[in-house]
Design a protein around this motif. Structure first.
Motif, mmCIF file in Angstrom:
data_model
loop_
_atom_site.group_PDB
_atom_site.id
_atom_site.type_symbol
_atom_site.label_atom_id
_atom_site.label_comp_id
_atom_site.label_asym_id
_atom_site.label_seq_id
_atom_site.Cartn_x
_atom_site.Cartn_y
_atom_site.Cartn_z
ATOM 1 N N LEU A 12 18.619 63.503 46.192
ATOM 2 C CA LEU A 12 19.449 64.429 45.611
ATOM 3 C C LEU A 12 19.155 65.892 46.453
ATOM 4 C CD1 LEU A 12 17.717 65.197 42.276
ATOM 5 C CD2 LEU A 12 19.567 63.544 42.678
ATOM 6 N N PRO A 13 20.424 65.961 47.278
ATOM 7 C CA PRO A 13 20.796 67.493 48.141
ATOM 8 C C PRO A 13 20.708 68.057 47.987
ATOM 9 C CG PRO A 13 22.656 65.781 48.287
ATOM 10 C CD PRO A 13 21.889 65.286 47.028
ATOM 11 N N TYR A 14 19.915 69.248 48.547
ATOM 12 C CA TYR A 14 19.681 70.711 48.692
ATOM 13 C C TYR A 14 20.359 71.644 48.326
ATOM 14 C CZ TYR A 14 15.919 73.677 46.940
ATOM 15 O OH TYR A 14 15.017 74.573 46.458
ATOM 16 N N ALA A 15 21.256 71.649 47.176
ATOM 17 C CA ALA A 15 22.652 72.979 47.257
ATOM 18 C C ALA A 15 21.974 73.853 47.038
ATOM 19 C CB ALA A 15 22.802 72.807 45.144
ATOM 20 N N ASN A 16 22.078 74.346 49.057
ATOM 21 C CA ASN A 16 22.365 75.820 49.512
ATOM 22 C C ASN A 16 22.184 75.161 50.984
ATOM 23 O OD1 ASN A 16 20.247 73.925 50.626
ATOM 24 N ND2 ASN A 16 19.190 76.797 50.959
ATOM 25 N N VAL A 56 12.234 77.599 45.203
ATOM 26 C CA VAL A 56 12.643 78.926 46.167
ATOM 27 C C VAL A 56 13.187 79.432 47.406
ATOM 28 C CG1 VAL A 56 11.261 80.383 47.873
ATOM 29 C CG2 VAL A 56 10.159 79.219 45.620
ATOM 30 N N PRO A 57 14.116 78.239 47.913
ATOM 31 C CA PRO A 57 15.257 78.928 49.176
ATOM 32 C C PRO A 57 16.490 78.894 48.198
ATOM 33 C CG PRO A 57 13.380 76.610 50.018
ATOM 34 C CD PRO A 57 13.364 77.032 48.595
ATOM 35 N N ILE A 58 16.384 78.839 47.258
ATOM 36 C CA ILE A 58 18.441 78.917 46.405
ATOM 37 C C ILE A 58 17.932 80.609 46.303
ATOM 38 C CG2 ILE A 58 19.089 77.969 44.563
ATOM 39 C CD1 ILE A 58 18.970 75.578 44.908
ATOM 40 N N THR A 59 16.897 81.187 46.030
ATOM 41 C CA THR A 59 16.187 82.186 45.320
ATOM 42 C C THR A 59 16.388 82.979 46.679
ATOM 43 O OG1 THR A 59 14.654 82.309 45.126
ATOM 44 C CG2 THR A 59 15.513 81.799 42.954
ATOM 45 N N ILE A 60 15.565 82.575 47.313
ATOM 46 C CA ILE A 60 16.094 83.452 48.529
ATOM 47 C C ILE A 60 17.323 83.398 49.024
ATOM 48 C CG2 ILE A 60 14.669 83.677 50.977
ATOM 49 C CD1 ILE A 60 12.290 82.704 49.832
ATOM 50 N N ARG A 61 17.931 82.955 49.269
ATOM 51 C CA ARG A 61 19.442 82.595 49.696
ATOM 52 C C ARG A 61 20.191 83.612 48.850
ATOM 53 N NH1 ARG A 61 22.818 78.653 53.004
ATOM 54 N NH2 ARG A 61 24.730 79.037 53.062
ATOM 55 N N ALA A 62 20.422 82.944 47.307
ATOM 56 C CA ALA A 62 20.884 84.093 46.830
ATOM 57 C C ALA A 62 20.548 85.421 46.499
ATOM 58 C CB ALA A 62 20.134 83.965 44.779
ATOM 59 N N GLY A 66 23.186 88.186 47.845
ATOM 60 C CA GLY A 66 23.591 89.430 47.319
ATOM 61 C C GLY A 66 24.355 88.861 45.619
ATOM 62 N N VAL A 67 24.083 87.452 45.949
ATOM 63 C CA VAL A 67 24.847 86.919 44.636
ATOM 64 C C VAL A 67 23.692 86.317 43.855
ATOM 65 C CG1 VAL A 67 26.807 86.046 45.977
ATOM 66 C CG2 VAL A 67 24.592 84.637 45.790
ATOM 67 N N THR A 68 24.210 85.592 42.601
ATOM 68 C CA THR A 68 22.988 84.937 41.919
ATOM 69 C C THR A 68 22.272 82.913 42.295
ATOM 70 O OG1 THR A 68 24.414 83.951 40.615
ATOM 71 C CG2 THR A 68 24.476 86.147 40.340
ATOM 72 N N PRO A 69 21.824 82.562 42.154
ATOM 73 C CA PRO A 69 20.838 81.652 42.339
ATOM 74 C C PRO A 69 22.345 80.070 42.356
ATOM 75 C CG PRO A 69 19.471 82.567 41.554
ATOM 76 C CD PRO A 69 20.077 83.366 41.183
ATOM 77 N N GLN A 70 22.980 80.860 40.471
ATOM 78 C CA GLN A 70 24.499 80.008 40.445
ATOM 79 C C GLN A 70 25.332 79.677 41.258
ATOM 80 O OE1 GLN A 70 23.274 78.752 36.922
ATOM 81 N NE2 GLN A 70 25.161 76.781 37.773
ATOM 82 N N ASP A 71 25.223 81.448 41.281
ATOM 83 C CA ASP A 71 26.876 81.307 42.643
ATOM 84 C C ASP A 71 26.500 80.649 43.514
ATOM 85 O OD1 ASP A 71 28.150 83.214 40.722
ATOM 86 O OD2 ASP A 71 27.037 84.868 42.094
ATOM 87 N N ASN A 77 27.128 73.147 45.479
ATOM 88 C CA ASN A 77 28.025 71.434 44.436
ATOM 89 C C ASN A 77 28.990 71.112 45.273
ATOM 90 O OD1 ASN A 77 28.570 70.887 41.623
ATOM 91 N ND2 ASN A 77 26.428 69.302 42.581
ATOM 92 N N THR A 78 30.496 72.448 44.754
ATOM 93 C CA THR A 78 31.123 71.540 45.548
ATOM 94 C C THR A 78 31.518 70.931 46.771
ATOM 95 O OG1 THR A 78 32.179 72.995 43.093
ATOM 96 C CG2 THR A 78 33.156 72.430 44.983
ATOM 97 N N ILE A 79 31.155 71.824 47.345
ATOM 98 C CA ILE A 79 30.987 71.073 48.969
ATOM 99 C C ILE A 79 30.181 70.291 49.457
ATOM 100 C CG2 ILE A 79 30.953 71.891 51.570
ATOM 101 C CD1 ILE A 79 30.839 74.900 50.521
ATOM 102 N N ILE A 80 29.244 70.170 48.669
ATOM 103 C CA ILE A 80 28.693 68.184 48.090
ATOM 104 C C ILE A 80 29.589 66.919 48.398
ATOM 105 C CG2 ILE A 80 26.544 67.414 48.197
ATOM 106 C CD1 ILE A 80 24.982 70.191 48.570
ATOM 107 N N LYS A 81 29.346 67.504 46.797
ATOM 108 C CA LYS A 81 30.224 66.350 45.958
ATOM 109 C C LYS A 81 31.754 65.850 46.867
ATOM 110 C CE LYS A 81 31.632 65.252 41.891
ATOM 111 N NZ LYS A 81 32.704 64.005 42.007
ATOM 112 N N ASP A 82 32.699 67.064 47.160
ATOM 113 C CA ASP A 82 33.966 66.616 47.748
ATOM 114 C C ASP A 82 33.613 66.002 49.217
ATOM 115 O OD1 ASP A 82 35.249 68.047 45.686
ATOM 116 O OD2 ASP A 82 35.704 69.707 47.154
#
Length: 699
Positions: A12-16, A56-62, A66-71, A77-82
């Motif tokens: 599973l690729p990391y989505a960050n 943790v890396p996703i929360t730190i990036r968020a 200045g965005v949410t982890p979901q953002d 996810n979209t970039i990777i899937k495409d």
């Protein structure tokens, strides 16, 4: 054992961040080749993947953006899937670990183990950043080194003196995120006792898989088992992740390496109501395709989890590739030193198979390999185009010129040894490619296909039908030879499409259209046949399969790499996050200036590592025996998280030979191995460019 169904997973690729070509070469392209082959064999196979969206890396990036982890995960996810779709990676499902099915599945898995008493509950104090409201991983804690007083040592290592540290050893620890002082807070976590599964894992891996798994996979597993396993926490303090399903566990989530592999199960649940047939029936062949950095999780931790839960099949094989470097340097996401798949697809539209070919032909199956744009150009132009494309095009051109655009008759009564040899080569190629794919030797399998095309070119050249057509006095006799030659060349072309299909699906489809045949001709059972194209069947006009890669395209890509590196380096200097990095490792602060006399005090020598083993109850330490020419020294080095012991045997290293001895975990260390560290935290040996005598002085 005869398997009724195949279940194939890709890491599973990391989505960050986007995926780069190292990811493709590491596991996704090999997995796709394997799955496409299984489908061509008409076997029941499911191909599972999805984004890993916790950690943790996703929360730190968020936080930094200045965005949410979901953002963050929604974006990538979209970039990777495409990117996967664009490269023809044919997953049956590409899911996400942030969806409800995964939450339910992973929580139920955890609760089953908890109810069965599989966990050990422990309370400990951990460092906490009150300003960011987050418990910090070791690498995001800085403070004063207790050994050399460096004020910017990390929570796992001091870059100035090389000492292996823990956050508790730092003086005045502070957060690398906010630079604020830290406090210690008590926290409770649930540990999975891996040590209790050592006997099971040794029997399963050391006895059962020694002759089946790749040597790099088996060697790394055996090294971990020989060093002794320790309990590992399967929960974390965080606001982002799958909540721990226990009363009073507010603010706690499942450890990302606990919930991520369960993502394979939850994705299969999304795909089919018969998911249990694939996960719980013994006649399922489960294969995990991964990179070498994920071996321990897929071969030790996840199988132990499955064993503890009960009722699940274990992987039959875990083929892991090594790393792919770019232009002689390791991929670095923080320095933007990578070839990103989404950008490649924009720069080279309709050239998916060119990249698939190069990444497979140069696959890091047994050792790290290097991707260069010049090699990309050479392989596409001199192999893919000049051998395969050239043969197919010549066959079509001559068929239209000498056989009126239709498949000529075979004239079995007039065949000779060359004809029979080519037929034997076609049948033999099917067996060779089949054996290579079944044995996870995809580079070898692709080479066999190209070699068959090369034999077709030689056969065509030896027969020279264009010359035969120039002697009208022998028209009838020569036309038979022309017909036989062109008939076999066209049948060879059809076979090449079948054998190529797992590797280069876009090319195989294009070849089918030119031959005016339906896609089911690509079924594996048709390989080796010489009656695939019917006599007198009209084929389409010639059209080149591949275009050549021009010099200016290669130059532009190399310049793009350098420009990206320049921009990323400048952003790091200015302390700005790059747009494509993972959670960046804070850069080491420049050290104070020293005099030449200070430097002259350091005795640097070349040595060769002749033995390496993990230090008991120390995840980060390796005990090394280093041949220094006149003696063998014991050196303890904090590199165990970056290198498996077996992969550094025979490695020449630079050693600080006059460093005062120091005891670490009861072992006296006599020297220090020099290492470099990328901005993304990866360690690299500082080694001589050429082999040097052990004990040679480094000046």
């Amino acid at each position: 054992m005869e398997f009724k169904r195949h279940l194939v997973t890709a890491a599973l690729p990391y989505a960050n961040g986007p995926v780069h070509i190292g990811h493709l070469a590491g596991c996704y392209l090999p997995a796709d080749i394997y799955v496409r082959y299984q489908r061509a064999q008409k076997r029941d196979v499911k191909f599972i993947c999805g984004s890993d969206e916790h950690g943790v890396p996703i929360t730190i990036r968020a936080m930094r953006e200045g965005v949410t982890p979901q953002d963050v995960v929604d974006k990538y996810n979209t970039i990777i899937k495409d990117s996967f779709d664009g490269m023809g990676i044919s997953f049956d499902i590409y899911s996400r670990t942030s969806n409800p099915t995964h939450k339910e599945t992973s929580q139920a898995f955890f609760k089953k183990l908890y109810d069965d008493g599989a966990f050990e509950e422990r309370e400990s104090e951990q460092y906490y950043d009150a300003e960011k409201d987050v418990f910090l991983a070791d690498r995001y804690i800085v403070g004063t080194c207790p050994v050399c007083s460096n004020p910017n040592a990390y929570g796992d290592q001091c870059e100035k003196c090389g000492s292996t540290l823990s956050p508790e050893q730092l003086i005045n620890p502070r957060s690398a995120l906010s630079n604020s002082p830290l406090v210690k807070k008590p926290t409770t976590h649930w540990y999975f006792p891996l040590n209790k599964y050592e006997d099971f894992l040794k029997e399963w891996i050391v006895v059962g898989k020694k002759d089946e798994w790749k040597s790099n996979v088996y060697g790394q597993c055996k090294s971990w088992l020989d060093s002794g396993l320790q309990p590992r926490a399967m929960t974390r303090d965080s606001s982002w992740g799958v909540p721990v399903p226990l009363p009073g566990a507010n603010g706690k989530v499942l450890y990302v390496w606990f919930d991520a592999p369960i993502g394979y199960i939850s994705a299969t649940k999304e795909l089919t109501n018969q998911w249990a047939d694939y996960w719980c029936q013994e006649d399922t062949k489960l294969v995990h395709f991964i990179g070498k950095d994920n071996i321990v999780f897929h071969c030790i931790i996840f199988p132990a989890m499955l064993k503890a839960h009960g009722g699940f099949v274990l992987p039959e094989n875990v083929p892991a590739n090594e790393f792919l470097n770019i232009e002689g340097e390791k991929v670095s996401t923080s320095r933007n030193w990578a070839v990103w798949v989404d950008e490649y697809l924009k720069d080279f539209p309709d050239q998916q198979d060119a990249l698939r070919y190069v990444l497979c032909a140069n696959a890091p199956e047994s050792k790290d390999n290097d991707f260069t744009w010049k090699d990309f150009q050479d392989r596409v132009n001199n192999e893919l185009s000049a051998v395969l494309g050239n043969f197919e095009n010549r066959a079509f051109v001559l068929m239209h010129k000498l056989c009126k655009g239709r498949v000529p008759a075979l004239h079995a009564d007039a065949m000779n040894e060359m004809d029979n040899a080519l037929i034997a080569d076609i049948k033999d190629a099917k067996t060779k490619v089949e054996n290579a794919i079944e044995g996870y030797k995809f580079r070898e399998g692709l080479a066999e296909v190209i070699d068959l095309a090369r034999k077709g070119n030689k056969y065509l050249q030896d027969n020279a039908p264009w010359t035969l057509a120039k002697t009208p006095e022998l028209q009838e006799q020569n036309q038979k030879r022309i017909d036989i030659c062109m008939h076999l060349c066209l049948q060879l072309t059809a076979n090449l499409a079948i054998l190529l299909n797992p590797f280069l699906p876009y090319t195989a489809t294009k070849m089918c259209k030119k031959m005016k045949v339906v896609p089911r001709m690509l079924d594996w059972e048709n390989a080796g046949r010489i009656d695939l194209l019917k006599v007198n069947y009209p084929l389409l006009a010639p059209e080149l399969l591949f275009r050549k890669i021009e010099d200016e395209e290669v130059t532009a890509q190399v310049e793009k790499l350098r420009e990206n590196l320049k921009k990323a380096t400048q952003q790091i200097v200015e302390n700005k996050p790059t747009t494509v990095s993972e959670a960046e490792t804070p850069l080491a602060v420049a050290k104070e200036i020293i005099t030449f006399d200070d430097f002259a005090k350091i005795d640097l020598r070349v040595g060769t590592i002749i033995k390496a083993e993990k230090v008991e109850k120390a995840d980060k330490l390796l005990k090394l025996e280093v041949d220094m020419g006149t003696e063998v020294r014991t050196i303890v080095s904090g590199i165990a998280l970056h290198f498996a012991p077996e992969e550094i045997i025979g490695k020449q290293v630079s050693v600080v030979a006059n460093l005062a001895p120091r005891k670490m975990r009861g072992i006296e260390s006599n020297g220090m191995i020099l290492m470099a560290q990328n901005a993304d935290g990866k360690l690299i040996f500082v080694s001589p460019l050429q082999t040097a005598d052990n004990g040679s002085e480094v000046k």
